[in-house]
Design an enzyme around this catalytic site. Structure first.
Site, PDB file in Angstrom:
ATOM      1  N   HIS A 102      -3.246  -8.496   5.652  1.00  0.00           N
ATOM      2  CA  HIS A 102      -2.502  -7.355   5.110  1.00  0.00           C
ATOM      3  C   HIS A 102      -1.328  -6.943   5.999  1.00  0.00           C
ATOM      4  CE1 HIS A 102      -5.301  -4.928   7.725  1.00  0.00           C
ATOM      5  NE2 HIS A 102      -4.181  -4.242   7.903  1.00  0.00           N
ATOM      6  N   ASP A 129      -9.119 -11.259   5.041  1.00  0.00           N
ATOM      7  CA  ASP A 129      -8.050 -10.534   5.729  1.00  0.00           C
ATOM      8  C   ASP A 129      -7.652 -11.200   7.047  1.00  0.00           C
ATOM      9  OD1 ASP A 129      -6.127  -8.568   5.795  1.00  0.00           O
ATOM     10  OD2 ASP A 129      -7.393  -7.093   6.801  1.00  0.00           O
ATOM     11  N   SER A 186      -4.236  -2.920  13.544  1.00  0.00           N
ATOM     12  CA  SER A 186      -4.638  -4.020  12.674  1.00  0.00           C
ATOM     13  C   SER A 186      -4.128  -5.350  13.205  1.00  0.00           C
ATOM     14  CB  SER A 186      -4.096  -3.805  11.263  1.00  0.00           C
ATOM     15  OG  SER A 186      -4.784  -2.779  10.613  1.00  0.00           O
TER      16      SER A 186
END
Length: 485
Positions: free
Chosen positions: A133, A163, A237
């Site tokens: 993402h 992911d 992230s």
């Protein structure tokens, strides 16, 4: 068309991407949208407070413990990932050539920028591991190293459902992190998160492993997360979760917060285990894509009524097998309709979603031990997983679907919906499927041949082409039926 039940909004605010604003989709995914990477106010650092005395370097002759030596080896391997995406500005006036000629200065596209983190896992090849993402939809990806160098990154591949993404940078004198064995992590182990929260490069937070094998979180794809109370905020992230030996044991991916990710960290962070990331990277490097195995069965939730009819306790949990497809791994293993799968690969299976999640994390050809309840007795079976189809040509299954490209429902979307289906990935203009009003983005949940949980079920249901083909379709928040001519 009649309105479908509105799905409950997910309260898990994902710390996705860089400066990612929390945005929970009402229907499908809870992916956060990237907010501008520039112009984000960063509070000025307060002046250092005066201290009466510093901590001693030793107590009773024993040196005070410090993470500094380990972090000196780790931090050069953690990078900042900067993405740019060109987005068309939708303005009805742009369709008028007179307007475009009178106002040529009006921009017809804008640039979305975001920041995330990444980890160098192979210094010789320049491989950088990050989240899907973080780089999803990006037109340009650049990486800034700990020493300040900024390099253009090459996209090698990614897997939306776990992911995980892999990019490559052309640089020398890189520092990589060794991948540790995440299966050895236990609750209570100390871990350290390194990343770029809110654009603050090379930020370190520490905590413990709060849980392992965490799953059941809607909207986050296949799940086997490490849960930690180390602070993980927007921008973390794709960053590193390391053990005290400086080994990479996880890739930080999300933070759960009912008030939204911008409300601050509350000690509920999630990381992708390094063993899972290693398997994905190996497939991306060798084939450029990720292939998954499947048992080849349909299942449904075991409720109290069904449990009683099978002679089981009303509180019994598991995945009730409703169909076993010929030629599948489950058929070869001897799985039968009416069996209740309560365990797979040593993991407890509470419901069909748990079984589907387990399947999606297994490679093609994996040999999986199953614990099955049959006639009130527990049986042990072993099934070999066969390849799970990724997409199919609708016309190959039924001419009335010609022109439609059908794909497995993305796992994040499946988790958000709480049920399966088949995604209409594309519909060719003027095709028979288009004339039958099928549209890209539709989710087929049933046909006149029966319910549809995945591509295997759809293909099996249409093996004997029904005289009249009716599709039950979810379109946005509306469910309806289409008669295919």
């Amino acid at each position: 068309m009649r309105p479908a039940k509105t799905l409950l909004a997910l309260t898990a605010a994902a710390a996705f991407g860089g400066f990612a604003a929390t945005a929970v989709s009402e229907l499908l995914e809870n992916r956060a949208e990237a907010a501008p990477a520039t112009g984000v106010p960063v509070p000025a650092a307060p002046p250092p407070a005066a201290t009466a005395a510093s901590l001693p370097s030793a107590v009773d002759g024993q040196a005070m413990p410090s993470l500094a030596p380990m972090l000196k080896r780790v931090m050069p391997a953690v990078v900042s990932v900067h993405t740019k995406q060109r987005v068309a500005v939708r303005n009805p006036f742009f369709d008028d050539p007179v307007f475009r000629r009178m106002f040529p200065q009006v921009p017809q596209e804008r640039i979305n920028e975001s920041l995330g983190s990444g980890v160098i896992i192979d210094a010789a090849r320049g491989y950088v591991l990050t989240n899907h993402h973080v780089i999803e939809g990006a037109d340009d990806v650049s990486v800034t190293l700990a020493d300040g160098r900024t390099l253009t990154a090459e996209f090698l591949g990614s897997d939306r459902d776990t992911d995980v993404a892999l990019i490559r940078i052309p640089a020398e004198n890189l520092t990589g992190l060794p991948l540790g064995d995440s299966s050895r992590l236990e609750v209570g182990d100390y871990v350290v998160a390194v990343g770029n929260p809110f654009g603050l490069n090379q930020t370190v937070t520490s905590g413990i492993v709060s849980a392992v094998g965490r799953s059941g979180i809607r909207g986050l794809g296949y799940q086997n997360f490490i849960q930690t109370d180390a602070s993980i905020n927007p921008g973390n992230s794709g960053g590193a979760l390391v053990n005290l030996r400086g080994e990479l044991v996880g890739i930080n991916t999300a933070s759960l917060n009912p008030r939204g990710s911008m409300a601050g960290n509350i000690g509920l962070g999630l990381a992708i285990p390094s063993n899972l990331a290693r398997d994905v990277v190996q497939q991306l490097v060798t084939t450029g894509e990720v292939r998954r195995g499947t048992l080849g069965i349909d299942t449904q939730r075991l409720d109290a009524r069904l449990a009683r009819s099978l002679g089981l306790d009303e509180g019994q949990q598991g995945a009730l097998v409703t169909q076993v497809y010929p030629g599948s791994g489950a058929a070869a293993a001897g799985v039968r309709p009416g069996d209740v799968i309560v365990g797979a690969g040593g993991q407890r299976i509470a419901d069909p979603l748990a079984l589907h999640n387990f399947e999606g994390l297994q490679p093609v050809g994996a040999s999986v031990p199953l614990q099955v309840l049959r006639d009130g007795r527990t049986q042990s079976l072993t099934a070999t997983l066969l390849e799970q189809p990724r997409s199919l040509d609708g016309g190959a299954m039924d001419p009335r679907l010609a022109g439609a490209r059908l794909a497995e429902l993305p796992e994040a979307q499946r988790q958000a919906r709480g049920r399966g289906g088949v995604l209409v990935e594309d519909v060719a203009a003027g095709s028979r499927a288009a004339q039958n009003q099928l549209r890209p983005g539709d989710v087929i949940t049933a046909t006149s041949a029966g319910p549809v949980d995945d591509l295997t079920a759809l293909r099996s249901g249409l093996a004997r082409r029904p005289q009249q083909l009716v599709l039950q379709v979810d379109r946005g928040n509306v469910r309806g039926r289409l008669l295919m001519q």
